[in-house]
Write an enzyme that holds these catalytic residues in place. Structure first.
Site, PDB file in Angstrom:
ATOM      1  N   ASP A  79       0.839  -1.192   0.000  1.00  0.00           N
ATOM      2  CA  ASP A  79       0.000   0.000   0.000  1.00  0.00           C
ATOM      3  C   ASP A  79       0.880   1.251   0.000  1.00  0.00           C
ATOM      4  OD1 ASP A  79      -2.440   1.207  -0.086  1.00  0.00           O
ATOM      5  OD2 ASP A  79      -2.751   1.198   2.079  1.00  0.00           O
ATOM      6  N   TYR A 102       1.148   5.702  -0.535  1.00  0.00           N
ATOM      7  CA  TYR A 102       0.733   6.883   0.250  1.00  0.00           C
ATOM      8  C   TYR A 102       0.917   8.075  -0.674  1.00  0.00           C
ATOM      9  CZ  TYR A 102       0.830   9.387   4.858  1.00  0.00           C
ATOM     10  OH  TYR A 102       0.573  10.158   5.981  1.00  0.00           O
ATOM     11  N   HIS A 105      -3.606  13.943   1.093  1.00  0.00           N
ATOM     12  CA  HIS A 105      -3.878  13.035   2.206  1.00  0.00           C
ATOM     13  C   HIS A 105      -2.703  13.036   3.194  1.00  0.00           C
ATOM     14  CE1 HIS A 105      -5.168   9.492   4.440  1.00  0.00           C
ATOM     15  NE2 HIS A 105      -4.024   8.898   4.161  1.00  0.00           N
ATOM     16  N   GLU A 136     -10.747   4.007   3.707  1.00  0.00           N
ATOM     17  CA  GLU A 136      -9.859   4.827   2.878  1.00  0.00           C
ATOM     18  C   GLU A 136     -10.137   4.493   1.417  1.00  0.00           C
ATOM     19  OE1 GLU A 136      -6.014   6.059   5.581  1.00  0.00           O
ATOM     20  OE2 GLU A 136      -5.708   4.433   4.156  1.00  0.00           O
ATOM     21  N   GLU A 179      -9.187   4.133  -2.200  1.00  0.00           N
ATOM     22  CA  GLU A 179      -7.932   3.969  -2.938  1.00  0.00           C
ATOM     23  C   GLU A 179      -8.194   3.330  -4.298  1.00  0.00           C
ATOM     24  OE1 GLU A 179      -4.642   2.196  -0.947  1.00  0.00           O
ATOM     25  OE2 GLU A 179      -5.140   3.074   1.003  1.00  0.00           O
ATOM     26  N   ASP A 221      -9.254   0.555   1.979  1.00  0.00           N
ATOM     27  CA  ASP A 221      -8.250   0.211   2.996  1.00  0.00           C
ATOM     28  C   ASP A 221      -8.813   0.583   4.373  1.00  0.00           C
ATOM     29  OD1 ASP A 221      -5.847  -0.249   4.345  1.00  0.00           O
ATOM     30  OD2 ASP A 221      -5.078   1.755   3.891  1.00  0.00           O
ATOM     31  N   ARG A 268      -8.371   3.829  13.360  1.00  0.00           N
ATOM     32  CA  ARG A 268      -7.477   4.959  13.642  1.00  0.00           C
ATOM     33  C   ARG A 268      -6.901   4.927  15.049  1.00  0.00           C
ATOM     34  NH1 ARG A 268      -6.243   6.285   8.643  1.00  0.00           N
ATOM     35  NH2 ARG A 268      -8.033   6.953   7.406  1.00  0.00           N
ATOM     36  N   GLN A 294      -4.286   2.111  15.181  1.00  0.00           N
ATOM     37  CA  GLN A 294      -3.144   2.577  14.388  1.00  0.00           C
ATOM     38  C   GLN A 294      -2.293   3.604  15.145  1.00  0.00           C
ATOM     39  OE1 GLN A 294      -4.473   4.309  10.659  1.00  0.00           O
ATOM     40  NE2 GLN A 294      -2.419   4.842   9.977  1.00  0.00           N
ATOM     41  N   TYR A 322       1.608   2.362  15.729  1.00  0.00           N
ATOM     42  CA  TYR A 322       2.315   2.526  14.454  1.00  0.00           C
ATOM     43  C   TYR A 322       3.767   2.972  14.566  1.00  0.00           C
ATOM     44  CZ  TYR A 322       2.632   7.575  13.524  1.00  0.00           C
ATOM     45  OH  TYR A 322       2.994   8.888  13.526  1.00  0.00           O
ATOM     46  N   LYS A 329      -4.804  -1.986  10.253  1.00  0.00           N
ATOM     47  CA  LYS A 329      -5.155  -2.143   8.840  1.00  0.00           C
ATOM     48  C   LYS A 329      -5.474  -3.594   8.460  1.00  0.00           C
ATOM     49  CE  LYS A 329      -3.758   2.074   7.321  1.00  0.00           C
ATOM     50  NZ  LYS A 329      -4.525   2.975   6.453  1.00  0.00           N
ATOM     51  N   THR A 381      -9.366  -5.613   3.932  1.00  0.00           N
ATOM     52  CA  THR A 381      -9.224  -4.691   2.806  1.00  0.00           C
ATOM     53  C   THR A 381     -10.221  -5.160   1.761  1.00  0.00           C
ATOM     54  OG1 THR A 381      -6.859  -4.443   3.268  1.00  0.00           O
ATOM     55  CG2 THR A 381      -7.609  -3.784   1.067  1.00  0.00           C
ATOM     56  N   GLU A 421     -10.214  12.650   7.533  1.00  0.00           N
ATOM     57  CA  GLU A 421     -10.022  13.960   6.904  1.00  0.00           C
ATOM     58  C   GLU A 421     -11.331  14.723   6.740  1.00  0.00           C
ATOM     59  OE1 GLU A 421      -7.113  14.005   3.384  1.00  0.00           O
ATOM     60  OE2 GLU A 421      -7.490  11.883   3.699  1.00  0.00           O
TER      61      GLU A 421
END
Lengths: 447, 447
Positions: free
Chosen positions: A143, A145, A150, A215, A217, A249, A253, A256, A260, A269, A273, A390
């Site tokens: 994955d 970024y 973002h 997410e 994607e 994805d 949060r 994570q 992370y 994550k 998916t 976001e």
């Protein structure tokens, strides 16, 4: 590098499959995306199929009904299994020959159709009566970024002093994802349990994720692979890309945030998916390679291994992406899904060719069917942000649903639906189908 | 939870395969690790085999020579392919039945041997004449970070102010690794190219890694998997672990340093990971589950989902781990490999059961044959540090080789060789074989 526009893209083409001529279909004869399906009414094994209107063309059955020659015949043989992997391995020519052959066969003016109506119509399975499966056996999933919008938005939440790290404009940042938990559109996703730590707490605790997010994607599949130790030059990169799909994805949060550092996202994550069912080929996308992203004037030039003029000019894809939500209450009240955002894949800082070349630049071998995710596709404006984190500004600006409910993050019973399509003056609109996932409550079987 | 000591572990057992009775062999009859091999002299497909002394027992051939019943017969059927995956799937009972059956068959006093000498001897292939292959088709590979000594040493280099992050004593930190580039012991590893940025440089540049390192790890394989959304309780965790191997997590420190924020290691690791050829089963390790790691008195207790008394007491494994190096010059001068370090797997902060349970705690599905790495195994003392970064203190204290050369990091032509063994009063010593990787120069085919 990128595929050329040819007669299969001709907007005047119509199909004898009537539903493919509906201006609103995702799957006109100019698209012909590939997938794997199983009839709900028979015990036959899963088969490779091509979406056409509201029907699926069974490729194997079709090859028994009419003659395929040379490369197209080889491509059809590669469709004999129950995944697209064998078709992905040999390269763009095979897939192109198959596309050209199927396009000719499905045209309204096809002579073969006129003389084989019944046989060919038997090769169609209504999409409604089929179960769509994961189209590819995915070895490794990576994955990226690649949306600078973002990365900047999220970075400013996790690291207010330091939103965009110094490597961002040089390195297509990515991380290895979990392959086993990739599921096909429509599969329910269970809210994960995990460790989270409140800012004011002394210790973390274990329980259901409270900040569940999606997410938006774009996923892309590796076609022919490379040998270990042998990088892929940027000018060759698109020859190693088979096609695109939509990817959700899912992200926890709170899990994570606590886990992370220092090695990146893991359990926040890996619980699921979701992929869309149909793989849109690079050739189908040829008319829409007009999505130019312009770096800021004072941005650095990509290092030479990621930089060729052609990729800078034609690397983008003008692909509109939308996310919708329904809550249980909305569905009970028969409300239509509410659109949360609309963005475009051309707004990405790195192209798919750059991501792929970077991935193989250390000699890492890519295999046919490996999946890469673009990272959340967010644009510069608020309504083009590709995740709730976001959109709702980390929960500080809740989203109002038409049912009167509000959403900071996803609730059990919510369903997230993603759509994507390309449209351009002078061409037929082509779509990706949907990438849909309903949210189930967390498991209570942990200790 | 952990397997019991039984008659297969009896130190008095001898085998009719004479080399298995050599006190220095890694593979006495008490070990019986599993692998996949191919004869160098015939075109037969790869087969599942068991290491015994300096020989490999061809399991399929053996099952055609003598009778296997019930679970052992099912286990043998699961060995029909060219990987261990099918044997890993059904659970500990099958593997245990196979072990018990092969142990009886290989004993010096076996009556079956006496009446089938020639046939059974034909089931042996000298290890020297065989090619050992990757024993497992690895779906997903996850790498943990479970040595607190390693985490502290490395953390102090990357983040001097903040070596051990606040989550470390609560979360078994891990990240997804790359499956495609896992290679078997003996495979040459090409130095990666990549982006690196010198501290005093304005911009990064792309070129051969200058800080190439190894990491000494223990790998463990998932046996039976779990369904997506269904966690694995800590008390059941070891029922999902098939066995252990050695793992070299090659690391490009300079690439890693520039790329790893914010999403973790990627191209600094994905160019290659080397595995040893033989999988030592959890049952073979039963006598050596006396490796107790004691957390500091003021350390937090693990959260309940990772905490049961039994795992705290018996979770460790007393497994000695060693790393050796030879340079090209040393080999030209016929020097023996030099030992760089000696550590022990019992010094890990998290047990393999805790790592596995944590991994599945969010509902992530594990599949038979999935691989987990422990993270670099480093102990408290300097001579037990499991990578060059730590051993040579980030290059400030170079290692002196007997050839007069010095090493801060690996040079082209170096070969890294890892060994592991369990020994304990009252039991036969069992070994893991070697995990070996020679370093080739970087590719020049990048742009």
């Amino acid at each position: 590098m990128s595929r050329l526009i040819n007669e299969t893209h001709d907007p005047k083409l119509k199909s004898w499959v009537e539903s493919a001529n509906d201006p609103n279909t995702d799957f006109p004869i100019q698209n012909l995306p590939l997938g794997v399906f199983k009839s709900r009414s028979s015990n036959e094994p899963p088969r490779v199929g091509v979406a056409i209107g509201n029907q699926i063309l069974n490729v194997k059955a079709c090859s028994e009904a009419v003659h395929f020659d040379k490369l197209a015949a080889e491509a059809v043989r590669a469709c004999a299994g129950s995944s697209l992997n064998s078709l992905m391995a040999p390269g763009t020519e095979h897939c192109s020959a198959l596309r050209e052959r199927l396009s000719r066969l499905l045209r309204a003016d096809s002579k073969e159709y006129k003389s084989n109506k019944k046989t060919l119509e038997k090769c169609l399975v209504p999409m409604d009566s089929a179960q769509l499966l994961l189209p590819v056996e995915i070895g490794d999933y990576t994955d990226f970024y690649s949306s600078i919008h973002h990365a900047t938005n999220v970075g400013s939440m996790f690291r207010p002093d330091n939103p965009l790290l110094p490597n961002y404009k040089y390195v297509p940042i990515g991380y290895h994802g979990r392959s086993s938990s990739i599921v096909v559109s429509g599969t329910s996703v269970r809210r994960p349990n995990g460790q989270t730590k409140d800012d004011d707490a002394q210790e973390p605790f274990f329980g259901p994720c409270r900040l569940l997010d999606y997410e938006l994607e774009v996923g892309f599949f590796v076609g022919p692979g490379n040998s270990i130790g042998e990088p892929i030059k940027i000018k060759d990169a698109e020859n190693h890309i088979f096609g695109l799909c939509l990817l959700n994805d899912w992200s926890a949060r709170d899990i994570q945030k606590w886990e992370y550092q220092p090695l990146g996202p893991f359990l926040g994550k890996s619980f699921a998916t979701t992929l869309s069912s149909w793989v849109v080929t690079m050739e189908a996308l040829a008319p829409f390679r007009n999505g130019v992203f312009k770096r800021a004037d004072n941005d650095p030039k990509p290092l030479p291994y990621l930089d060729i003029a052609e990729d800078q000019e034609h690397g983008g894809i003008d692909l509109t992406l939308e996310v919708f939500i329904t809550s249980e209450k909305m569905r009970n009240q028969k409300m239509v899904p509410m659109r949360l955002s609309q963005g475009n894949f051309k707004d990405m800082y790195w192209t798919i060719a750059q991501m792929l070349t970077h991935h193989a630049s250390n000699g890492c071998n890519l295999r046919p069917g490996d999946l890469m995710g673009s990272g959340t596709v967010s644009g510069a404006t608020k309504d083009s942000r590709g995740c709730l984190l976001e959109l709702a500004s980390r929960g500080s600006e809740p989203i109002q649903l038409p049912s009167g409910e509000a959403r900071r993050f996803l609730q059990d019973g919510d369903e997230v639906i993603m759509h994507a399509y390309c449209q351009r003056q002078g061409f037929r609109r082509i779509g990706f189908g949907e990438c849909r996932g309903p949210v189930l409550p967390a498991s209570n079987k942990t200790t």
